[in-house]
Design an enzyme around this catalytic site. Structure first.
Site, PDB file in Angstrom:
ATOM      1  N   PHE A 129     -37.208  66.288  83.090  1.00 58.21           N
ATOM      2  CA  PHE A 129     -38.421  65.759  82.458  1.00 58.21           C
ATOM      3  C   PHE A 129     -38.211  65.358  81.001  1.00 58.21           C
ATOM      4  O   PHE A 129     -39.143  64.855  80.377  1.00 58.21           O
ATOM      5  CB  PHE A 129     -39.533  66.825  82.481  1.00 58.21           C
ATOM      6  CG  PHE A 129     -40.000  67.199  83.855  1.00 58.21           C
ATOM      7  CD1 PHE A 129     -41.005  66.484  84.472  1.00 58.21           C
ATOM      8  CD2 PHE A 129     -39.428  68.265  84.532  1.00 58.21           C
ATOM      9  CE1 PHE A 129     -41.447  66.832  85.749  1.00 58.21           C
ATOM     10  CE2 PHE A 129     -39.859  68.625  85.805  1.00 58.21           C
ATOM     11  CZ  PHE A 129     -40.876  67.897  86.414  1.00 58.21           C
ATOM     12  N   TYR A 136     -37.991  51.392  76.496  1.00 58.75           N
ATOM     13  CA  TYR A 136     -38.340  52.618  77.240  1.00 58.75           C
ATOM     14  C   TYR A 136     -38.192  52.388  78.739  1.00 58.75           C
ATOM     15  O   TYR A 136     -37.491  53.128  79.438  1.00 58.75           O
ATOM     16  CB  TYR A 136     -39.781  53.040  76.892  1.00 58.75           C
ATOM     17  CG  TYR A 136     -40.318  54.097  77.830  1.00 58.75           C
ATOM     18  CD1 TYR A 136     -39.725  55.353  77.885  1.00 58.75           C
ATOM     19  CD2 TYR A 136     -41.407  53.830  78.660  1.00 58.75           C
ATOM     20  CE1 TYR A 136     -40.205  56.321  78.766  1.00 58.75           C
ATOM     21  CE2 TYR A 136     -41.893  54.793  79.532  1.00 58.75           C
ATOM     22  CZ  TYR A 136     -41.288  56.035  79.589  1.00 58.75           C
ATOM     23  OH  TYR A 136     -41.757  56.983  80.451  1.00 58.75           O
TER      24      TYR A 136
END
Ligand code: UDP
Length: 326
Positions: A72, A140
């Site tokens: 994560f 991103y």
């Protein structure tokens, strides 16, 4: 079963650690605490460390066996990725490669990866399914797509099995009120709206009201954090039972505009929420809504908290708790 959760002190990771604990799993969290919080890790062991540190990873993997790794830990701000792409390529791509190679050496061959709707770029359909073209429009999204591509190659060459879960807008909080979103600075819509409702911020700024949507504000697919956790759990079961590498889009398939989020938050909280309007934020598509049919059909995913009211209620409970704690 022993699961390593990288970034288990962060927003989604901390909910996952709690979820895995409830399922009876042994869990170790590895987190550098750059953005996460030690007190958000409610279950299992905690190791403070960085996936950039290969020797540290090797030592961790020598000491114990992990059945699977959930990853994560990444930088997630689109705007920052445009102005500081080096940070994003280093952390999200290079450091993840470092992790994968350490896993390979330790013979850990199951991996669940936090991917994103940002890998798709400008939407070409009302609902985005897995067949949608993948053309990210910011660094991103590119870092996340590159990792997905690396994972496909690592499966073909090394047999590393992975599930990529592309979140649309992760939101909400632990239904029991123990965990919630704690980004600093906070950039996400729902926590910012609730900070305006609680008085922690003077107002919410709406970025753009001239989009081609019914009320002119952007539409997103907000998916409850616990529903994301249940998808991870199902993905893990799939890998543990010998399933192959896959990718799934995770959302509710229904979009809500920024204005609808604010109106719902007013209703749920019973508070005034002052609004200011500003220009569009760079890189925001008008509408991003998931088609999660594949996750439902193949994983048996059944989101429990699809109602926007519920999601905002849980996030509001958390906001009030944070306010009381000071
Ligand atoms: N948004 C907004 N004001 C804010 C933060 C977000 O109007 O202070 C809008 C943003 O332009 C987008 C939506 O809310 O249309 C969701 O943004 P968020 O940053 O929560 O998630 P993203 O869609 O960027 O992943």
């Amino acid at each position: 079963m022993h699961i390593l959760v990288i970034g288990g002190a962060g927003y989604i990771g901390s909910h996952m650690v709690k979820f895995l604990g409830r399922q009876g799993c042994r869990v170790t969290t590895l987190d550098n605490l750059a953005g996460g919080h030690r007190d958000a890790v409610l279950h299992g062991d905690f190791v403070q460390g960085d996936i950039a540190d290969r020797a540290g990873l090797d030592a961790l993997f020598r000491g114990q066996h992990f059945d699977a790794v959930m990853h994560f830990a990444s930088f997630i701000q689109v705007g920052e990725s445009v102005t500081a792409p080096a940070r994003y390529y280093q952390n999200n791509l290079v450091n993840t490669l470092n992790l994968l190679d350490a896993m390979r050496d330790a013979n850990i061959d199951k991996f669940i990866f936090s991917s994103t709707a940002a890998i798709f770029g400008e939407p070409r359909s009302d609902r985005i399914d897995e067949a949608h073209p993948r053309q990210p429009i910011n660094p991103y999204g590119r870092t996340k797509l590159m990792v997905e591509q690396v994972l496909a190659d690592y499966d073909a060459a090394y047999g590393l099995k992975s599930v990529c879960l592309r979140y649309f807008n992760a939101a909400g909080a632990d239904p029991e009120g123990e965990l919630g979103e704690r980004h600093e600075p906070e950039t996400h819509l729902i926590p910012l709206v609730l900070r305006a409702a609680s008085g922690r911020r003077p107002h919410i700024t709406v970025f753009g009201r001239d989009y081609d949507t019914p009320d002119g504000t952007c539409i997103r697919d907000y998916v409850h954090i616990n529903d994301l956790c249940s998808a991870h759990w199902l993905a893990l079961q799939s890998l543990l039972s010998g399933g192959g590498s896959q990718a799934f889009n995770l959302g509710n398939g229904s979009g809500f505009s920024v204005q609808q989020v604010i109106d719902t938050a007013r209703r749920v909280t019973g508070r005034e929420i002052p609004v200011q309007y500003a220009d569009r934020r760079a890189g925001d598509p008008a509408r991003l809504v998931a088609d999660a049919t594949r996750a439902v059909a193949q994983l048996g995913w059944a989101p429990r908290y699809a109602a926007l009211d519920t999601l905002i209620e849980h996030a509001w409970r958390w906001e009030q708790k944070v306010l009381l704690r000071g």
